[in-house]
Motif scaffolding. Structure first.
Motif, PDB file in Angstrom:
ATOM      1  N   LEU A 126      49.283  54.741  16.984  1.00  0.00           N
ATOM      2  CA  LEU A 126      48.802  53.644  17.821  1.00  0.00           C
ATOM      3  C   LEU A 126      49.716  52.430  17.757  1.00  0.00           C
ATOM      4  O   LEU A 126      50.403  52.188  16.774  1.00  0.00           O
ATOM      5  CB  LEU A 126      47.393  53.230  17.397  1.00  0.00           C
ATOM      6  N   LEU A 127      49.676  51.639  18.819  1.00  0.00           N
ATOM      7  CA  LEU A 127      50.286  50.316  18.883  1.00  0.00           C
ATOM      8  C   LEU A 127      49.164  49.299  18.729  1.00  0.00           C
ATOM      9  O   LEU A 127      48.204  49.292  19.512  1.00  0.00           O
ATOM     10  CB  LEU A 127      51.001  50.132  20.225  1.00  0.00           C
ATOM     11  N   THR A 128      49.253  48.440  17.708  1.00  0.00           N
ATOM     12  CA  THR A 128      48.170  47.507  17.429  1.00  0.00           C
ATOM     13  C   THR A 128      48.722  46.098  17.262  1.00  0.00           C
ATOM     14  O   THR A 128      49.870  45.907  16.868  1.00  0.00           O
ATOM     15  CB  THR A 128      47.400  47.903  16.154  1.00  0.00           C
ATOM     16  N   SER A 129      47.864  45.102  17.545  1.00  0.00           N
ATOM     17  CA  SER A 129      48.263  43.702  17.366  1.00  0.00           C
ATOM     18  C   SER A 129      47.003  42.841  17.325  1.00  0.00           C
ATOM     19  O   SER A 129      45.903  43.349  17.119  1.00  0.00           O
ATOM     20  CB  SER A 129      49.205  43.260  18.493  1.00  0.00           C
ATOM     21  N   GLU A 130      47.147  41.536  17.546  1.00  0.00           N
ATOM     22  CA  GLU A 130      46.139  40.480  17.482  1.00  0.00           C
ATOM     23  C   GLU A 130      45.901  40.084  16.031  1.00  0.00           C
ATOM     24  O   GLU A 130      46.253  40.806  15.097  1.00  0.00           O
ATOM     25  CB  GLU A 130      44.833  40.873  18.179  1.00  0.00           C
ATOM     26  N   PHE A 131      45.240  38.917  15.847  1.00  0.00           N
ATOM     27  CA  PHE A 131      45.007  38.423  14.494  1.00  0.00           C
ATOM     28  C   PHE A 131      44.183  39.418  13.696  1.00  0.00           C
ATOM     29  O   PHE A 131      44.536  39.793  12.573  1.00  0.00           O
ATOM     30  CB  PHE A 131      44.315  37.063  14.523  1.00  0.00           C
ATOM     31  N   ASN A 132      43.040  39.867  14.245  1.00  0.00           N
ATOM     32  CA  ASN A 132      42.298  40.978  13.676  1.00  0.00           C
ATOM     33  C   ASN A 132      42.751  42.238  14.390  1.00  0.00           C
ATOM     34  O   ASN A 132      42.608  42.359  15.600  1.00  0.00           O
ATOM     35  CB  ASN A 132      40.795  40.789  13.844  1.00  0.00           C
ATOM     36  N   VAL A 133      43.304  43.156  13.655  1.00  0.00           N
ATOM     37  CA  VAL A 133      44.022  44.290  14.237  1.00  0.00           C
ATOM     38  C   VAL A 133      43.177  44.997  15.297  1.00  0.00           C
ATOM     39  O   VAL A 133      42.006  45.299  15.086  1.00  0.00           O
ATOM     40  CB  VAL A 133      44.472  45.264  13.135  1.00  0.00           C
ATOM     41  N   ALA A 134      43.778  45.221  16.463  1.00  0.00           N
ATOM     42  CA  ALA A 134      43.101  45.880  17.571  1.00  0.00           C
ATOM     43  C   ALA A 134      44.079  46.834  18.251  1.00  0.00           C
ATOM     44  O   ALA A 134      45.278  46.557  18.353  1.00  0.00           O
ATOM     45  CB  ALA A 134      42.584  44.850  18.575  1.00  0.00           C
ATOM     46  N   ALA A 135      43.550  47.958  18.728  1.00  0.00           N
ATOM     47  CA  ALA A 135      44.383  48.977  19.363  1.00  0.00           C
ATOM     48  C   ALA A 135      44.774  48.552  20.771  1.00  0.00           C
ATOM     49  O   ALA A 135      43.951  48.034  21.527  1.00  0.00           O
ATOM     50  CB  ALA A 135      43.644  50.305  19.402  1.00  0.00           C
ATOM     51  N   HIS A 136      46.041  48.807  21.114  1.00  0.00           N
ATOM     52  CA  HIS A 136      46.551  48.492  22.446  1.00  0.00           C
ATOM     53  C   HIS A 136      47.401  49.644  22.969  1.00  0.00           C
ATOM     54  O   HIS A 136      48.518  49.451  23.429  1.00  0.00           O
ATOM     55  CB  HIS A 136      47.361  47.198  22.422  1.00  0.00           C
ATOM     56  N   GLY A 137      46.898  50.848  22.880  1.00  0.00           N
ATOM     57  CA  GLY A 137      47.623  52.002  23.386  1.00  0.00           C
ATOM     58  C   GLY A 137      48.389  52.724  22.305  1.00  0.00           C
ATOM     59  O   GLY A 137      48.189  52.510  21.105  1.00  0.00           O
ATOM     60  N   LEU A 138      49.289  53.601  22.751  1.00  0.00           N
ATOM     61  CA  LEU A 138      50.096  54.398  21.835  1.00  0.00           C
ATOM     62  C   LEU A 138      51.429  53.716  21.533  1.00  0.00           C
ATOM     63  O   LEU A 138      51.943  52.945  22.345  1.00  0.00           O
ATOM     64  CB  LEU A 138      50.389  55.771  22.440  1.00  0.00           C
ATOM     65  N   ASN A 139      51.991  54.032  20.388  1.00  0.00           N
ATOM     66  CA  ASN A 139      53.346  53.612  20.032  1.00  0.00           C
ATOM     67  C   ASN A 139      54.332  54.559  20.712  1.00  0.00           C
ATOM     68  O   ASN A 139      54.923  55.437  20.083  1.00  0.00           O
ATOM     69  CB  ASN A 139      53.507  53.636  18.511  1.00  0.00           C
ATOM     70  N   VAL A 140      54.490  54.396  22.019  1.00  0.00           N
ATOM     71  CA  VAL A 140      55.257  55.348  22.829  1.00  0.00           C
ATOM     72  C   VAL A 140      56.717  55.416  22.376  1.00  0.00           C
ATOM     73  O   VAL A 140      57.299  56.501  22.265  1.00  0.00           O
ATOM     74  CB  VAL A 140      55.154  54.978  24.323  1.00  0.00           C
ATOM     75  N   VAL A 141      57.317  54.267  22.106  1.00  0.00           N
ATOM     76  CA  VAL A 141      58.720  54.256  21.682  1.00  0.00           C
ATOM     77  C   VAL A 141      58.884  55.020  20.374  1.00  0.00           C
ATOM     78  O   VAL A 141      59.786  55.852  20.215  1.00  0.00           O
ATOM     79  CB  VAL A 141      59.229  52.809  21.543  1.00  0.00           C
ATOM     80  N   GLY A 142      58.001  54.762  19.411  1.00  0.00           N
ATOM     81  CA  GLY A 142      58.081  55.472  18.145  1.00  0.00           C
ATOM     82  C   GLY A 142      57.870  56.963  18.291  1.00  0.00           C
ATOM     83  O   GLY A 142      58.548  57.767  17.630  1.00  0.00           O
ATOM     84  N   LEU A 143      56.954  57.361  19.161  1.00  0.00           N
ATOM     85  CA  LEU A 143      56.696  58.780  19.384  1.00  0.00           C
ATOM     86  C   LEU A 143      57.921  59.464  19.992  1.00  0.00           C
ATOM     87  O   LEU A 143      58.293  60.575  19.590  1.00  0.00           O
ATOM     88  CB  LEU A 143      55.490  58.948  20.303  1.00  0.00           C
ATOM     89  N   ARG A 144      58.555  58.799  20.960  1.00  0.00           N
ATOM     90  CA  ARG A 144      59.762  59.383  21.562  1.00  0.00           C
ATOM     91  C   ARG A 144      60.869  59.527  20.538  1.00  0.00           C
ATOM     92  O   ARG A 144      61.541  60.568  20.477  1.00  0.00           O
ATOM     93  CB  ARG A 144      60.221  58.520  22.730  1.00  0.00           C
TER      94      ARG A 144
END
Length: 252
Positions: free
Chosen positions: A185-203
């Motif tokens: 997963l790709l996560t961010s915000e002050f309290n960690v929240a999911a924002h889709g997949l880590n597409v670059v890392g997966l590739r």
């Protein structure tokens, strides 16, 4: 201790006679190597590195100036018993990064292979860091944190004790990780929240297009469909079978 073949020790360094050094180790100015330390072949310590007792380094590591490994844990429950800090092969520790040894007797803080740990990172007692991770400047990992293989932690990430970060997860800068982060997963915000997949890392990791499509649908079912977690996980298992979705479900 008698230096192994090709090992260089700067005359200002202090190296315990009870330390074990592999071949072609370089120990720079003003380093301190305590009793019971083991250093693998071709490992390089730049100036002012301190390795506390019962710390083990594998081969081909590079510790930049001011790195401090194997410190007593910052834990009021620590009673001074023997515990360990173990580091694998091929890691880079940039300036002033630190790692503590375990709190309970005979327990281990463990950092795997080929990790890139940047300036000012701290790995607290009993942390478990996998292989090929990138942990950027000034990240702080509290006690018993687990970081999966090839995870990427951006600058200033703070990880709460006992939290787990899955394989190939990416955490945005200055995020507070107070929950487990599933793999991929790709996560961010002050309290960690999911924002889709880590597409670059997966590739970059060579994950197939079929598996990426399955992971995208798994993400949708879990985070965007409105289904209860148990129902979403059951559908992922039934409808999207592949190694990556299996790991995703097992982590949760």
């Amino acid at each position: 201790m008698s230096p192994s073949t090709g090992t260089i020790i700067h005359p200002t360094a202090i190296v315990s006679p009870q330390a074990e050094l592999g071949e072609d180790v370089f120990i720079g100015p003003f380093c301190i190597i305590e009793d019971g330390v083991k250093i693998g072949a071709r490992t390089r310590l730049d100036s002012h590195v301190v390795l506390k007792r019962w710390t083990t380094l594998g081969a081909d590591n590079h510790l930049h100036m001011g790195v401090l490994l194997g410190t007593d844990p910052e834990d009021r429950n620590f009673k001074g018993e023997r515990s360990y800090c173990e580091v694998g092969d091929g890691n880079v520790f940039r300036e002033y990064s630190t790692a503590s040894r375990g709190t309970p007797p005979e327990s281990v803080t463990r950092i795997g292979n080929e990790n890139y740990i940047m300036i000012g990172v701290h790995v607290a007692h009993n942390g478990q860091v996998g292989n090929r991770t990138v942990i950027c400047n000034n990240c702080s990992l509290a006690g018993y944190v687990e970081v999966g293989d090839a995870a990427f932690l951006s600058g200033g990430v703070v990880v709460h004790q006992f939290s787990k970060i899955g394989r190939l997860a990416m955490i945005g800068g200055n995020t507070r990780v107070n929950l487990d982060v599933p793999p991929f997963l790709l996560t961010s915000e002050f309290n960690v929240a999911a924002h889709g997949l880590n597409v670059v890392g997966l590739r970059r990791a060579g994950i197939s297009r079929e598996s990426m499509r399955a992971l995208k649908e798994a993400y949708r079912l879990l985070y965007r469909s409105g289904l209860q977690q148990a129902e979403a996980l059951a559908r992922i298992e039934q409808e999207l079978p592949c190694d990556e979705t299996k790991q995703f479900v097992e982590f949760i």
